[in-house]
Enzyme design. Structure first.
Site, mmCIF file in Angstrom:
data_model
loop_
_atom_site.group_PDB
_atom_site.id
_atom_site.type_symbol
_atom_site.label_atom_id
_atom_site.label_comp_id
_atom_site.label_asym_id
_atom_site.label_seq_id
_atom_site.Cartn_x
_atom_site.Cartn_y
_atom_site.Cartn_z
ATOM 1 N N VAL C 77 0.259 -21.655 -12.897
ATOM 2 C CA VAL C 77 1.384 -21.003 -12.248
ATOM 3 C C VAL C 77 1.538 -21.617 -10.859
ATOM 4 C CG1 VAL C 77 2.146 -18.788 -11.303
ATOM 5 C CG2 VAL C 77 1.014 -18.863 -13.528
ATOM 6 N N CYS C 78 2.743 -22.036 -10.520
ATOM 7 C CA CYS C 78 2.976 -22.661 -9.204
ATOM 8 C C CYS C 78 2.762 -21.650 -8.080
ATOM 9 C CB CYS C 78 4.397 -23.198 -9.126
ATOM 10 S SG CYS C 78 4.874 -23.617 -7.439
#
Lengths: 129, 102, 130
Positions: C77-78
């Site tokens: 997940v960024c």
């Protein structure tokens, strides 16, 4: 045998960021720019394309005070410092929206649809936002 | 091999299909998924575009998305191939790269 | 073949997350390697364990977590997109002074460089979005 990415220099791939969405209405333009900035640190061959409504991202004179959002368009001017020197704009997309290269916040290279298609074909990785 | 272009938007709402068709070179492939499947059907305002595209391109549509939307394989423009997710995976590996027309 | 996946939309609002999940399952069944699934934009919402879809609906996050466990998938997940949207792991919650974290099992939070690396290392990158 060493994998190509284990070599000292590391592989260089051709990355193209394809921007097809207008700014502010959705977050794609802003967050796409964030990826572009990060990509500069990886010494890849990066090109940035603006087509369809993506050409609106580069429109000069954006003033977002009245909508409470951050004007991120000056960041396009900073790209040169990240070694991302060429911003490609598709001629047909620009002209059909009544815009010319003079309306753009940075100097751009205008490519006709067929030239852009050839450039796309040369890429290894296409990231579309 | 050339490029695989995926299209996930209805051609009646967005320009994704036009974008893909106008930037696909001879030998490239178009795969219509999600709401993109409405572009693959016979007897619509865009059917002729697909028929023309079939002269130079391979055109595919994702069967599960077609069925989910109440459409059947015989409603698809002749020459458009129906694939499942395994077929989608095969296309990704057969073609050099993938461009998603979102 | 080694594949990477980019998911740009959250679950439920758009089909993109479902499509990505079905694609990944099919690719794994065919014996391909998924180098990484990267979640960006609203795609980071795939990684919250706090979502409670109705019982007769699919739980996309749980499906990702199961795949992560059974196939050692790397679900990233960024961090910048996650912070904007309130997706935190334990470390980030502590660092930001928040009272709890919500990252789902099998997901990890990391930088955008992981997306570029996914593009470099995989033979194909497939984008799912809106």
């Amino acid at each position: 045998m060493a994998e190509p990415w284990e070599e000292e220099e590391g592989p260089v791939k051709k990355f193209m960021f394809v921007n097809r969405k207008a700014p502010y209405g959705t977050i794609y333009a802003l967050e796409s720019l964030e990826v572009v900035l990060i990509s500069a640190a990886f010494d890849q061959d990066v090109s940035l394309v603006f087509m369809d409504d993506g050409v609106y991202q580069l429109k000069k004179g954006q003033d977002t005070k009245g909508i409470g959002m951050k004007n991120f368009s000056p960041t396009y001017r900073a790209l040169e410092g990240y070694d991302i020197e060429t911003l490609y704009v598709e001629k047909e997309s620009m002209e059909s929206r009544g815009l010319s290269a003079d309306d753009m916040i940075v100097p751009v290279e205008v490519l006709g649809k067929d030239e852009l298609t050839s450039l796309m074909e040369e890429q290894d990785v296409l990231l579309s936002f | 091999m050339a490029m695989l272009h995926t299209v996930n938007k209805s051609p009646f709402e967005k320009r994704s299909l036009d974008g893909a068709l106008s930037h696909a070179v001879n030998g490239a492939a178009i795969l219509m998924i999600e709401d993109g499947i409405y572009g693959a059907l016979k007897g619509t305002a865009v059917s002729s575009k697909i028929e023309k595209a079939l002269e130079t391109l391979k055109v595919y549509v994702l069967g599960p998305d077609l069925k989910a939307r109440g459409m059947t394989e015989d409603q698809v423009v002749d020459g458009v191939k129906v694939v499942d997710y395994a077929g989608f995976v095969d296309l990704v590996t057969e073609y050099d790269k993938v461009q998603a027309w979102l | 073949m080694k594949l990477s996946i980019l998911v740009n939309e959250g679950p439920y609002q758009h089909q993109a997350a479902d499509s990505a999940l079905q694609f990944v399952k099919a690719a794994l069944e065919k014996g391909h390697e998924i180098f990484r699934v990267f979640f960006y934009h609203d795609g980071v919402n795939n990684g919250t364990r706090f979502a409670i879809p109705p019982q007769d609906d699919r739980n996309i996050t749980v499906e990702w977590s199961k795949l992560a466990e059974s196939h050692k998938l790397d679900l990233v997940v960024c961090i910048a997109a996650a912070q904007r949207r309130g997706i935190l792991d334990e470390n980030e919650a502590k660092r930001q002074g928040k009272s709890g974290d919500n990252i789902a099992p099998g997901f990890r939070i990391s930088g955008l460089g992981q997306l570029i690396e996914a593009g470099i290392q995989a033979e194909r990158l497939v984008v799912f979005g809106d």
